[in-house]
Motif scaffolding. Structure first.
Motif, PDB file in Angstrom:
ATOM      1  N   ASP A 160       0.857  -1.184   0.000  1.00 15.56           N
ATOM      2  CA  ASP A 160       0.000   0.000   0.000  1.00 15.56           C
ATOM      3  C   ASP A 160       0.896   1.237   0.000  1.00 15.56           C
ATOM      4  O   ASP A 160       2.128   1.143   0.152  1.00 15.56           O
ATOM      5  CB  ASP A 160      -0.942   0.011   1.204  1.00 15.56           C
ATOM      6  N   GLY A 161       0.275   2.402  -0.159  1.00 13.07           N
ATOM      7  CA  GLY A 161       1.037   3.626  -0.317  1.00 13.07           C
ATOM      8  C   GLY A 161       1.868   4.003   0.890  1.00 13.07           C
ATOM      9  O   GLY A 161       3.045   4.371   0.759  1.00 13.07           O
ATOM     10  N   GLN A 162       1.303   3.918   2.083  1.00 17.11           N
ATOM     11  CA  GLN A 162       2.030   4.369   3.269  1.00 17.11           C
ATOM     12  C   GLN A 162       3.229   3.472   3.572  1.00 17.11           C
ATOM     13  O   GLN A 162       4.327   3.951   3.859  1.00 17.11           O
ATOM     14  CB  GLN A 162       1.090   4.395   4.477  1.00 17.11           C
ATOM     15  N   SER A 163       3.029   2.158   3.478  1.00 14.88           N
ATOM     16  CA  SER A 163       4.160   1.254   3.722  1.00 14.88           C
ATOM     17  C   SER A 163       5.223   1.421   2.636  1.00 14.88           C
ATOM     18  O   SER A 163       6.420   1.240   2.892  1.00 14.88           O
ATOM     19  CB  SER A 163       3.681  -0.198   3.778  1.00 14.88           C
ATOM     20  N   ALA A 164       4.793   1.799   1.433  1.00 13.69           N
ATOM     21  CA  ALA A 164       5.752   2.058   0.352  1.00 13.69           C
ATOM     22  C   ALA A 164       6.640   3.243   0.700  1.00 13.69           C
ATOM     23  O   ALA A 164       7.858   3.201   0.496  1.00 13.69           O
ATOM     24  CB  ALA A 164       5.009   2.320  -0.955  1.00 13.69           C
ATOM     25  N   LEU A 165       6.038   4.312   1.244  1.00 13.21           N
ATOM     26  CA  LEU A 165       6.825   5.488   1.629  1.00 13.21           C
ATOM     27  C   LEU A 165       7.799   5.143   2.755  1.00 13.21           C
ATOM     28  O   LEU A 165       8.952   5.598   2.754  1.00 13.21           O
ATOM     29  CB  LEU A 165       5.891   6.620   2.051  1.00 13.21           C
ATOM     30  N   ASP A 166       7.346   4.335   3.696  1.00 11.50           N
ATOM     31  CA  ASP A 166       8.216   3.924   4.801  1.00 11.50           C
ATOM     32  C   ASP A 166       9.392   3.084   4.289  1.00 11.50           C
ATOM     33  O   ASP A 166      10.553   3.315   4.667  1.00 11.50           O
ATOM     34  CB  ASP A 166       7.420   3.122   5.837  1.00 11.50           C
ATOM     35  N   GLN A 167       9.093   2.123   3.433  1.00 16.73           N
ATOM     36  CA  GLN A 167      10.141   1.275   2.864  1.00 16.73           C
ATOM     37  C   GLN A 167      11.110   2.090   2.005  1.00 16.73           C
ATOM     38  O   GLN A 167      12.324   1.884   2.037  1.00 16.73           O
ATOM     39  CB  GLN A 167       9.509   0.173   2.005  1.00 16.73           C
ATOM     40  N   PHE A 168      10.560   3.005   1.231  1.00 15.74           N
ATOM     41  CA  PHE A 168      11.389   3.834   0.345  1.00 15.74           C
ATOM     42  C   PHE A 168      12.408   4.630   1.151  1.00 15.74           C
ATOM     43  O   PHE A 168      13.583   4.720   0.795  1.00 15.74           O
ATOM     44  CB  PHE A 168      10.493   4.766  -0.462  1.00 15.74           C
ATOM     45  N   ALA A 169      11.955   5.226   2.259  1.00 16.52           N
ATOM     46  CA  ALA A 169      12.852   6.023   3.096  1.00 16.52           C
ATOM     47  C   ALA A 169      13.911   5.145   3.762  1.00 16.52           C
ATOM     48  O   ALA A 169      15.075   5.546   3.901  1.00 16.52           O
ATOM     49  CB  ALA A 169      12.041   6.773   4.146  1.00 16.52           C
ATOM     50  N   ALA A 170      13.529   3.937   4.162  1.00 21.94           N
ATOM     51  CA  ALA A 170      14.456   3.065   4.878  1.00 21.94           C
ATOM     52  C   ALA A 170      15.442   2.379   3.930  1.00 21.94           C
ATOM     53  O   ALA A 170      16.629   2.235   4.250  1.00 21.94           O
ATOM     54  CB  ALA A 170      13.669   2.005   5.661  1.00 21.94           C
ATOM     55  N   VAL A 171      14.986   1.978   2.765  1.00 28.41           N
ATOM     56  CA  VAL A 171      15.797   1.164   1.851  1.00 28.41           C
ATOM     57  C   VAL A 171      16.626   2.015   0.901  1.00 28.41           C
ATOM     58  O   VAL A 171      17.749   1.672   0.556  1.00 28.41           O
ATOM     59  CB  VAL A 171      14.871   0.212   1.051  1.00 28.41           C
ATOM     60  N   GLN A 172      16.056   3.158   0.450  1.00 27.21           N
ATOM     61  CA  GLN A 172      16.676   4.003  -0.587  1.00 27.21           C
ATOM     62  C   GLN A 172      17.036   3.162  -1.819  1.00 27.21           C
ATOM     63  O   GLN A 172      18.210   3.004  -2.179  1.00 27.21           O
ATOM     64  CB  GLN A 172      17.912   4.717  -0.047  1.00 27.21           C
ATOM     65  N   PRO A 173      16.023   2.618  -2.496  1.00 34.72           N
ATOM     66  CA  PRO A 173      16.271   1.717  -3.632  1.00 34.72           C
ATOM     67  C   PRO A 173      16.769   2.470  -4.860  1.00 34.72           C
ATOM     68  O   PRO A 173      16.577   3.682  -4.991  1.00 34.72           O
ATOM     69  CB  PRO A 173      14.887   1.116  -3.894  1.00 34.72           C
ATOM     70  N   SER A 174      17.397   1.725  -5.771  1.00 34.39           N
ATOM     71  CA  SER A 174      17.832   2.294  -7.049  1.00 34.39           C
ATOM     72  C   SER A 174      16.706   2.295  -8.070  1.00 34.39           C
ATOM     73  O   SER A 174      16.706   3.097  -9.003  1.00 34.39           O
ATOM     74  CB  SER A 174      19.015   1.505  -7.609  1.00 34.39           C
TER      75      SER A 174
END
Length: 368
Positions: free
Chosen positions: A36-50
């Motif tokens: 979902d959108g909120q968990s995506a934002l959390d993961q994005f900030a933590a992981v910093q994917p390419s």
């Protein structure tokens, strides 16, 4: 020690789809998931994917809105945004591109195509990041220059610089210099004389941006969507990606970009004509060389034939028992033939001289 795997964040609420993607990519990439959108934002900030693979159909947030939130959360860190959707309409692609997407693929898709495009997107991301770093000092220098001239005086300078260009690469560089002066981020698509597409930092365009060019390059001189403005000519188009919000400033951008595309068109047409003239001159030179060779070969054969003929006739007079009058007649007949052939050779030589003079005139005209 081995380099860590490239991180990919997959945002999709379909668990089976996520499992399939994991099985496909896990050997080469480090995969993370959000449903979902909120968990995506959390993961994005933590992981910093390419790379982020985003399905637009999320339960708690529109996918296009999430694109904007991801861009804000990136804090300048580079990443590629790969949008996945069951809706492959041009309207959806344009909206995804306007929100910063680098690539777009419609469902259902082939796994091989997905892997290939992920590899390409990551390669483009790496190239853009490297070019951005290498050009940073140049951009700062251009920004200092930008403060020293007004918009309209720079347009005149742009045309002067454009006139001095001798190839397409020079034209493109002059265009990007102008865009930096006006603080605009732009890409360009040149269709003549040499097709090429480049972003403002010199990198190749993302697949979705290239598709945008193919779709709206014939939609009129100015085509505006979101914060973007496509400026179209017959042989060149360019896309301004950061149109100002102020209507008055936006009008100024429309005015001078319309003038810039006219200058680009004229210069590219000029380069195309010069290229064609250069080829025509080269072809004419080769033709003249071929004619000269053919004439020399012809003269050699004719002279040999005449020489043999004269020798045989002279040696045959006593056998033919010709009278003196008859001998004089045949001798004069052969001599007249030789004279006529010599005059013909002179005319061919004059033709060669005229052709060489024409080549010099064309070469002088090309340099004007």
């Amino acid at each position: 020690m081995n380099n860590p795997k490239t991180k990919i964040l997959i945002i999709d609420d379909d668990l089976d789809y996520c499992a399939l993607i994991t099985e496909t990519l896990i050997d080469q990439y480090q995969c993370y998931f959000a449903h979902d959108g909120q968990s995506a934002l959390d993961q994005f900030a933590a992981v910093q994917p390419s790379l982020v693979m985003l399905d637009l159909g999320l339960p708690d947030m529109p996918g296009l809105a999430l694109c904007e939130k991801l861009a804000s959360a990136a804090n300048g860190n580079p990443y590629a945004l790969f949008v996945v959707s069951g809706d492959s309409s041009i309207d959806t692609k344009l909206k995804a591109f306007a929100m910063g997407a680098d690539d777009f693929i419609g469902k259902p898709f082939e796994i091989k195509e997905l892997i290939s495009r992920i590899e390409r997107d990551l390669k483009l991301l790496k190239e853009r990041h490297a070019l951005q770093q290498s050009h940073q000092e140049a951009y700062q220098l251009v920004e200092v220059t930008m403060k020293q001239a007004s918009q309209y005086s720079y347009v005149m300078s742009f045309f002067k610089n454009l006139n001095a260009c001798t190839d397409v690469e020079g034209v493109i560089q002059t265009f990007f210099d102008a865009m930096r002066f006006f603080r605009l981020r732009a890409s360009i698509s040149v269709r003549k004389p040499t097709p090429m597409m480049l972003d403002f930092n010199g990198a190749q365009l993302s697949p979705i941006e290239a598709n945008v060019y193919e779709t709206i390059a014939n939609k009129g001189r100015l085509f505006e969507f979101g914060q973007r403005l496509m400026v179209n000519g017959k042989h060149v188009s360019f896309l301004v990606k950061n149109m100002p919000a102020d209507d008055a400033v936006k009008g100024e951008v429309r005015d001078y970009t319309a003038a810039i595309v006219e200058g680009l068109e004229a210069k590219l047409e000029d380069l195309s004509l010069r290229s064609g003239m250069t080829q025509a001159i080269a072809d004419l030179k080769q033709t003249v060389a071929d004619i000269s060779s053919a004439i020399n070969e012809h003269n050699t054969i004719v002279n040999s034939v005449l020489s043999n003929m004269l020798t045989k006739i002279s040696s045959s007079y006593h056998l033919l028992e010709l009278t003196e009058i008859q001998e004089d007649f045949f001798t004069k007949l052969v001599e007249e033939g030789v004279i006529n052939l010599s005059q013909s050779e002179g005319a061919l030589f004059n033709t060669q001289v005229d052709l060489h003079r024409l080549i010099k005139q064309l070469e002088a005209l090309k340099l004007v």
